[in-house]
Design a protein around this motif. Structure first.
Motif, mmCIF file in Angstrom:
data_model
loop_
_atom_site.group_PDB
_atom_site.id
_atom_site.type_symbol
_atom_site.label_atom_id
_atom_site.label_comp_id
_atom_site.label_asym_id
_atom_site.label_seq_id
_atom_site.Cartn_x
_atom_site.Cartn_y
_atom_site.Cartn_z
ATOM 1 N N SER A 61 1.575 -11.049 3.020
ATOM 2 C CA SER A 61 0.446 -10.393 3.096
ATOM 3 C C SER A 61 -0.465 -11.357 2.315
ATOM 4 C CB SER A 61 0.478 -8.980 2.750
ATOM 5 O OG SER A 61 0.965 -8.877 1.440
ATOM 6 N N SER A 70 -4.844 -9.823 5.635
ATOM 7 C CA SER A 70 -3.890 -10.284 6.710
ATOM 8 C C SER A 70 -2.213 -9.860 6.661
ATOM 9 C CB SER A 70 -3.877 -11.455 7.230
ATOM 10 O OG SER A 70 -5.393 -11.715 7.712
ATOM 11 N N LEU A 71 -1.484 -9.422 7.489
ATOM 12 C CA LEU A 71 -0.156 -9.262 7.304
ATOM 13 C C LEU A 71 0.320 -10.173 8.190
ATOM 14 C CD1 LEU A 71 2.330 -7.829 6.199
ATOM 15 C CD2 LEU A 71 2.196 -6.127 7.778
ATOM 16 N N VAL A 83 0.786 -10.067 12.226
ATOM 17 C CA VAL A 83 0.909 -8.751 12.637
ATOM 18 C C VAL A 83 -0.308 -7.790 12.795
ATOM 19 C CG1 VAL A 83 2.424 -6.795 11.674
ATOM 20 C CG2 VAL A 83 3.328 -9.147 11.605
ATOM 21 N N HIS A 84 -1.147 -8.013 11.716
ATOM 22 C CA HIS A 84 -2.180 -6.872 11.699
ATOM 23 C C HIS A 84 -3.404 -7.561 10.844
ATOM 24 C CE1 HIS A 84 -4.701 -3.719 11.770
ATOM 25 N NE2 HIS A 84 -4.352 -3.012 10.461
ATOM 26 N N GLU A 85 -4.550 -7.466 11.128
ATOM 27 C CA GLU A 85 -5.574 -7.892 10.083
ATOM 28 C C GLU A 85 -6.622 -6.803 10.027
ATOM 29 O OE1 GLU A 85 -7.100 -11.253 12.556
ATOM 30 O OE2 GLU A 85 -6.215 -12.643 11.172
ATOM 31 N N THR A 102 3.716 -5.611 -0.428
ATOM 32 C CA THR A 102 3.930 -5.627 0.587
ATOM 33 C C THR A 102 5.284 -4.776 0.582
ATOM 34 O OG1 THR A 102 2.847 -7.332 1.314
ATOM 35 C CG2 THR A 102 4.654 -6.628 2.764
ATOM 36 N N THR A 119 -2.095 0.360 3.959
ATOM 37 C CA THR A 119 -2.346 0.123 5.377
ATOM 38 C C THR A 119 -0.970 -0.023 5.907
ATOM 39 O OG1 THR A 119 -4.523 -1.399 4.893
ATOM 40 C CG2 THR A 119 -3.402 -1.771 6.721
ATOM 41 N N LYS A 120 -0.771 0.737 6.998
ATOM 42 C CA LYS A 120 0.500 0.605 7.659
ATOM 43 C C LYS A 120 0.323 -0.061 9.127
ATOM 44 C CE LYS A 120 2.453 5.301 5.969
ATOM 45 N NZ LYS A 120 2.654 6.498 6.170
ATOM 46 N N SER A 121 0.940 -1.006 9.219
ATOM 47 C CA SER A 121 0.972 -1.896 10.218
ATOM 48 C C SER A 121 1.111 -1.341 11.612
ATOM 49 C CB SER A 121 1.597 -3.130 10.165
ATOM 50 O OG SER A 121 3.079 -2.947 9.973
ATOM 51 N N PRO A 128 -1.800 0.961 14.091
ATOM 52 C CA PRO A 128 -1.949 0.778 12.473
ATOM 53 C C PRO A 128 -2.980 2.017 12.003
ATOM 54 C CG PRO A 128 -2.434 -1.162 13.757
ATOM 55 C CD PRO A 128 -2.399 -0.137 14.887
#
Length: 417
Positions: A61, A70-71, A83-85, A102, A119-121, A128
């Motif tokens: 992350s 970002s992850l 994975v996720h932003e 993380t 934050t949960k992806s 998310p």
């Protein structure tokens, strides 16, 4: 071989892996750009990196100066996918990220103005999601415990504080900022814990002039894992160059206060090493040193540094650092003396210098253990010992032979004619 991730002023993320040459002290770095940075804007400066390793996958992350986060998942050290932003909208101008962590499927982030976010992806098809909490402002550092059940922070006129993670996010919006009830305004804030807060340090007594000592915690780390959220061993660095050790079960004041550790600009970074009683401390100048936690004394200082250290990453027998002189360095580390106060036999040194075109701001180890790293350095140290022992043995043999010759000459002179 050891592998690290780095971020720089233009927002690029890089993978840095090291291989060892035939000489045990020779290391070669291989760099791969994972995420390219901007051409000139520093709005994307990477301020924090966090790594979580699970099986063959590595979660990475990153948070940047413009509030974006970002992850990523990284495979084989160089294959990266997003994975996720998301974005931290509560980050104001002049503020920055002071903490990032993380875990499996979750990312914790905290800013200097107290914007805490979970934050949960989203896993197994779930969407998310984010949970928000508010902490005091003027923070300089935020760290989560090894099991994620507690976190700690400190800052400018913000005492070192320990919180229960779950309770911090379960409080109603704005509750964390309510310091004292209206009917007790005269009550000192330091005597009352905030909702979710477990422990808070107490300022040192007034100085010899009777003046209050300023509170300015600039760096912190955990010294050992703990199963109890309320019982933590913490180490904090201050703006005046002191390093303080806390035991939350013993007292609110530091159990040790080592003065003058940072020589220039106060303490910038503190990180617990993998050896017992070992911690690494960097000031805002060019000093990076290993300290003995038993007495706060410097075990050794790394030589040849020409830029301020912005980040360090211990990796068992090795240590990586990122500095303002645009170098990423790989250092050796050695155990502190077996007994407190003994002379240090081996001292850490710079094994490799990697020049990067953009100033590196943060570096993080990928968390994967390679026993060959420690074995190689131990072998190098043992090799040095064997050389010195052989030299001492040769000197001893030479001395014995000289004494024997002198004895024979003396015997001849003493015989009657």
């Amino acid at each position: 071989m050891p592998h690290f991730f780095s971020g720089d002023e233009l927002g690029a993320l890089k993978s840095i892996s090291y291989t060892q040459g035939e000489n045990l002290k020779e290391w070669k770095a291989t760099t791969t750009v994972l995420v390219p940075g901007s051409s000139s804007s520093r709005d994307k400066t990477v301020q924090k990196l966090a790594v979580h390793t699970s099986g063959s996958n590595t979660l990475l992350s990153a948070v940047r100066a413009d509030g974006s986060a970002s992850l990523y998942t990284v495979q084989n050290g160089t294959d990266i996918s997003t994975v996720h932003e998301w974005s931290e909208t509560r980050l104001k101008e002049g503020q920055r990220f002071v903490g990032l962590a993380t875990t499996e499927g979750a990312v914790y982030s905290c800013t200097s103005n107290g914007a805490l976010r979970l934050t949960k992806s989203g896993r197994d098809g779930a969407e998310p999601s984010s949970s928000l909490a508010a902490l005091p402002m003027r923070l300089c550092e935020w760290r989560i415990s090894s099991n994620g059940h507690a976190f700690a922070y400190g800052g400018n006129e913000v005492e070192l504080s320990l919180w229960d993670t779950e309770k911090a996010f379960s409080q109603p919006k704005g509750a964390a900022l309510q310091t004292t009830p209206p009917e007790s305004k005269k009550r000192k804030r330091g005597d009352q814990l905030l909702p979710g807060e477990i422990w808070r340090a107490k300022n040192l007594p007034n100085d010899h002039l009777g003046l209050r000592q300023p509170v300015y915690n600039t760096a912190l780390t955990y010294l050992q894992p703990s199963t109890s959220s309320a019982h933590q061993h913490l180490l904090a660095g201050t703006a005046n160059g002191n390093v303080r050790r806390y035991d939350t079960r013993a007292a609110r004041k530091p159990v040790a206060d080592w003065k003058g550790v940072g020589k220039t600009g106060g303490i910038g970074t503190v990180e617990k090493g993998f050896h017992e009683h070992e911690v690494f401390v960097a000031d805002r100048g060019c000093t990076l040193a290993a300290l003995d936690l038993r007495n706060g004394r410097t075990i050794y200082t790394y030589k040849g540094l020409s830029g301020a250290i912005s980040s360090v990453a211990p990796a068992h027998a090795l240590l990586a650092s990122a500095a303002q002189d645009r170098f990423v360095r790989l250092h050796s580390t050695f155990n502190p003396p077996a007994e407190e106060g003994q002379q240090q036999e081996h001292k850490g040194e710079v094994l490799d210098k990697l020049y990067v075109k953009v100033v590196p701001t943060v570096i993080a180890w990928d968390g994967r253990t390679d026993v060959r790293d420690a074995a190689a350095l131990d072998g190098a140290a043992e090799g040095e010992d064997e050389v010195w022992n052989a030299m001492e043995a040769a000197d001893s043999d030479s001395d014995d032979e000289s004494e024997a010759k002198a004895g024979r000459r003396k015997e001849k002179k003493s015989r009657p004619a």
